[in-house]
Design a protein around this motif. Sequence first.
Motif, PDB file in Angstrom:
ATOM      1  N   MET A 144     -30.777 -50.586  18.310  1.00 20.15           N
ATOM      2  CA  MET A 144     -31.425 -51.644  19.083  1.00 20.15           C
ATOM      3  C   MET A 144     -30.459 -52.292  20.078  1.00 20.15           C
ATOM      4  O   MET A 144     -30.832 -52.590  21.214  1.00 20.15           O
ATOM      5  CB  MET A 144     -31.982 -52.706  18.139  1.00 20.15           C
ATOM      6  N   GLU A 145     -29.227 -52.504  19.648  1.00 19.42           N
ATOM      7  CA  GLU A 145     -28.280 -53.168  20.547  1.00 19.42           C
ATOM      8  C   GLU A 145     -27.922 -52.275  21.730  1.00 19.42           C
ATOM      9  O   GLU A 145     -27.952 -52.712  22.878  1.00 19.42           O
ATOM     10  CB  GLU A 145     -27.026 -53.562  19.767  1.00 19.42           C
ATOM     11  N   THR A 146     -27.591 -51.039  21.413  1.00 15.85           N
ATOM     12  CA  THR A 146     -27.276 -50.101  22.486  1.00 15.85           C
ATOM     13  C   THR A 146     -28.453 -49.939  23.441  1.00 15.85           C
ATOM     14  O   THR A 146     -28.286 -49.896  24.662  1.00 15.85           O
ATOM     15  CB  THR A 146     -26.909 -48.731  21.893  1.00 15.85           C
ATOM     16  N   ALA A 147     -29.659 -49.864  22.864  1.00 14.47           N
ATOM     17  CA  ALA A 147     -30.849 -49.694  23.701  1.00 14.47           C
ATOM     18  C   ALA A 147     -31.040 -50.893  24.621  1.00 14.47           C
ATOM     19  O   ALA A 147     -31.389 -50.745  25.798  1.00 14.47           O
ATOM     20  CB  ALA A 147     -32.086 -49.498  22.832  1.00 14.47           C
ATOM     21  N   THR A 148     -30.794 -52.089  24.079  1.00 14.99           N
ATOM     22  CA  THR A 148     -30.929 -53.293  24.893  1.00 14.99           C
ATOM     23  C   THR A 148     -29.940 -53.279  26.052  1.00 14.99           C
ATOM     24  O   THR A 148     -30.297 -53.580  27.197  1.00 14.99           O
ATOM     25  CB  THR A 148     -30.717 -54.543  24.029  1.00 14.99           C
ATOM     26  N   VAL A 149     -28.700 -52.926  25.756  1.00 11.44           N
ATOM     27  CA  VAL A 149     -27.705 -52.827  26.822  1.00 11.44           C
ATOM     28  C   VAL A 149     -28.127 -51.763  27.832  1.00 11.44           C
ATOM     29  O   VAL A 149     -28.062 -51.967  29.053  1.00 11.44           O
ATOM     30  CB  VAL A 149     -26.321 -52.484  26.240  1.00 11.44           C
ATOM     31  N   PHE A 150     -28.590 -50.653  27.303  1.00 11.27           N
ATOM     32  CA  PHE A 150     -29.011 -49.556  28.174  1.00 11.27           C
ATOM     33  C   PHE A 150     -30.074 -50.005  29.163  1.00 11.27           C
ATOM     34  O   PHE A 150     -29.948 -49.783  30.367  1.00 11.27           O
ATOM     35  CB  PHE A 150     -29.546 -48.417  27.305  1.00 11.27           C
ATOM     36  N   PHE A 151     -31.104 -50.675  28.672  1.00  9.71           N
ATOM     37  CA  PHE A 151     -32.212 -51.059  29.544  1.00  9.71           C
ATOM     38  C   PHE A 151     -31.899 -52.267  30.424  1.00  9.71           C
ATOM     39  O   PHE A 151     -32.463 -52.415  31.499  1.00  9.71           O
ATOM     40  CB  PHE A 151     -33.467 -51.349  28.708  1.00  9.71           C
ATOM     41  N   HIS A 152     -30.999 -53.121  29.987  1.00  8.96           N
ATOM     42  CA  HIS A 152     -30.753 -54.354  30.745  1.00  8.96           C
ATOM     43  C   HIS A 152     -29.562 -54.292  31.669  1.00  8.96           C
ATOM     44  O   HIS A 152     -29.514 -55.008  32.666  1.00  8.96           O
ATOM     45  CB  HIS A 152     -30.569 -55.536  29.788  1.00  8.96           C
ATOM     46  N   TRP A 178     -39.322 -55.746  20.793  1.00  3.74           N
ATOM     47  CA  TRP A 178     -40.068 -56.340  19.681  1.00  3.74           C
ATOM     48  C   TRP A 178     -39.782 -55.697  18.326  1.00  3.74           C
ATOM     49  O   TRP A 178     -40.029 -56.319  17.293  1.00  3.74           O
ATOM     50  CB  TRP A 178     -41.581 -56.285  19.962  1.00  3.74           C
ATOM     51  N   TYR A 179     -39.288 -54.467  18.304  1.00  2.00           N
ATOM     52  CA  TYR A 179     -39.108 -53.804  17.020  1.00  2.00           C
ATOM     53  C   TYR A 179     -38.030 -54.509  16.187  1.00  2.00           C
ATOM     54  O   TYR A 179     -37.006 -54.920  16.716  1.00  2.00           O
ATOM     55  CB  TYR A 179     -38.730 -52.337  17.216  1.00  2.00           C
ATOM     56  N   VAL A 205     -34.587 -43.357  18.119  1.00  4.77           N
ATOM     57  CA  VAL A 205     -33.320 -43.630  18.806  1.00  4.77           C
ATOM     58  C   VAL A 205     -33.215 -45.126  19.124  1.00  4.77           C
ATOM     59  O   VAL A 205     -32.183 -45.750  18.887  1.00  4.77           O
ATOM     60  CB  VAL A 205     -33.200 -42.791  20.100  1.00  4.77           C
ATOM     61  N   ILE A 206     -34.291 -45.690  19.630  1.00  6.07           N
ATOM     62  CA  ILE A 206     -34.265 -47.117  19.965  1.00  6.07           C
ATOM     63  C   ILE A 206     -34.133 -47.967  18.700  1.00  6.07           C
ATOM     64  O   ILE A 206     -33.291 -48.863  18.627  1.00  6.07           O
ATOM     65  CB  ILE A 206     -35.529 -47.509  20.753  1.00  6.07           C
ATOM     66  N   ALA A 207     -34.939 -47.637  17.695  1.00  5.16           N
ATOM     67  CA  ALA A 207     -34.979 -48.452  16.483  1.00  5.16           C
ATOM     68  C   ALA A 207     -33.641 -48.446  15.746  1.00  5.16           C
ATOM     69  O   ALA A 207     -33.243 -49.453  15.170  1.00  5.16           O
ATOM     70  CB  ALA A 207     -36.085 -47.960  15.560  1.00  5.16           C
ATOM     71  N   GLU A 208     -32.974 -47.318  15.791  1.00  7.90           N
ATOM     72  CA  GLU A 208     -31.702 -47.213  15.061  1.00  7.90           C
ATOM     73  C   GLU A 208     -30.521 -47.674  15.899  1.00  7.90           C
ATOM     74  O   GLU A 208     -29.386 -47.682  15.415  1.00  7.90           O
ATOM     75  CB  GLU A 208     -31.490 -45.769  14.593  1.00  7.90           C
ATOM     76  N   LEU A 246     -42.262 -51.716   9.216  1.00 11.75           N
ATOM     77  CA  LEU A 246     -42.638 -50.527   9.977  1.00 11.75           C
ATOM     78  C   LEU A 246     -41.436 -49.646  10.261  1.00 11.75           C
ATOM     79  O   LEU A 246     -40.449 -50.100  10.843  1.00 11.75           O
ATOM     80  CB  LEU A 246     -43.262 -50.942  11.305  1.00 11.75           C
ATOM     81  N   SER A 247     -41.531 -48.389   9.870  1.00 13.80           N
ATOM     82  CA  SER A 247     -40.519 -47.427  10.296  1.00 13.80           C
ATOM     83  C   SER A 247     -40.846 -46.982  11.717  1.00 13.80           C
ATOM     84  O   SER A 247     -41.980 -47.138  12.169  1.00 13.80           O
ATOM     85  CB  SER A 247     -40.528 -46.217   9.375  1.00 13.80           C
ATOM     86  N   PRO A 248     -39.851 -46.460  12.421  1.00 10.46           N
ATOM     87  CA  PRO A 248     -40.145 -45.924  13.754  1.00 10.46           C
ATOM     88  C   PRO A 248     -41.261 -44.880  13.706  1.00 10.46           C
ATOM     89  O   PRO A 248     -42.077 -44.795  14.625  1.00 10.46           O
ATOM     90  CB  PRO A 248     -38.825 -45.281  14.173  1.00 10.46           C
TER      91      PRO A 248
END
Lengths: 211, 211
Positions: B106-114, B174-175, B101-104, B181-183
């Motif tokens: 990355m932008e959404t995940a960054t917004v989510f965590f920040h 970092w991914y 989910v994070i790897a695919e 590397l695949s997830p």
Amino acid sequence: MESGRTEPSRTELSRREQIYRVAGRLFSERGYHATSMRDLAAELGIQGGSLYAHISGKEELLSEIVQRAARQFDEALFSLRTEDLTPQERLREAMSRHLTVIAENMETATVFFHEWKHLSQEPLAAVITWRDGIEAFYRELIAEGVEAGVYRTGLNIKMAANLVLSSVNWAYTWYRPGGQLSPQDVAASFEQMLLSGLEQPVPARPMQEEN
Amino acid sequence: MESGRTEPSRTELSRREQIYRVAGRLFSERGYHATSMRDLAAELGIQGGSLYAHISGKEELLSEIVQRAARQFDEALFSLRTEDLTPQERLREAMSRHLTVIAENMETATVFFHEWKHLSQEPLAAVITWRDGIEAFYRELIAEGVEAGVYRTGLNIKMAANLVLSSVNWAYTWYRPGGQLSPQDVAASFEQMLLSGLEQPVPARPMQEEN
DNA sequence: CCTACCGATCGGTAGG
DNA sequence: CCTACCGATCGGTAGG
């Protein structure tokens, strides 16, 4: 021991420190861009424009906070390289100190991890270089242990360093300084799990008598 | 298969999606508060005010992006609870899906965590509840393994879940999606290190003959 | 989707 | 450290 007239007075020095400290707290709570200079001034009981008697601008605040954080990590960690320890002791000590820096500076750490991207070119480049250095540091710690034969031979050093760094860095999101766990407790727990694994070890053959 | 007149037209639907997508990218690159609605509009080739024909306001964008991220994690993970797997398989699969989910995204995940802290009360409370749920989910996975006797008996379940969550969540920093590397690779590597440990296992007694 | 605009607020400065 | 101010920009709206 008396301070001279031409030096910044004691109150001005502490004022500047106060500004950095309050800025660190506000940046960590609201984010850099969502914190206005007037918010900051209000917390200090002064007018917005008065801040500029002590600092040059908003970005100086961010830059200083981020640089201080990086320096704290450096001071805590890099002396380890020359200390005479076993690889496991060195890794444990690094994790413990790394977690301690975060635990004792949760606000600064939060700003460090969240806001460094908003720095201008020069301090931004410095942070990226710093991060590369820390990653290399942990890779060295791991590689040292592999060479010494205490870590698994096939270990992917980069991923192992990644895993260690994940465990200590992510602490800024969940660690609570007033709680029951000291940074050393967390480090000991993490280190034990990382080194020995979560799994119940399968004995090579059924247990025989205790030697 | 023909769309009716009263439904939002295909272009309007895709316009709204475009807005969310570009907003996710800009928020992840610059942060929520440092991204202006005019920045966003310019990326879409329209005027700032025109955005409000499609969305109600800036916070709706953040709220939607964060909620979508949470939903993606939920959809990927919670079905695991009822699948028939061994505890290790379940943990491995959870880490793999979590990382995917994070790897695919990355932008959404960054917004989510920040940026979740900048949400208003209602969606903010929802995120906090979500986070508690995810932590409980991983604690259950670990506890299950302890009860089944496959994880160490004395394991601190809370810390173990913390360690697992650290390893997968920190990946957003970092991914690199285009890399080697695949997830799944990352998950397999992390899971192997976490379960078996970094350390070379010390055999209970010197190796005797095989089997 | 645009033009034109609103009040509010931003970081920062001048002059004291 | 304050008052008073600067130009710029913010999120959002009215009316078309």
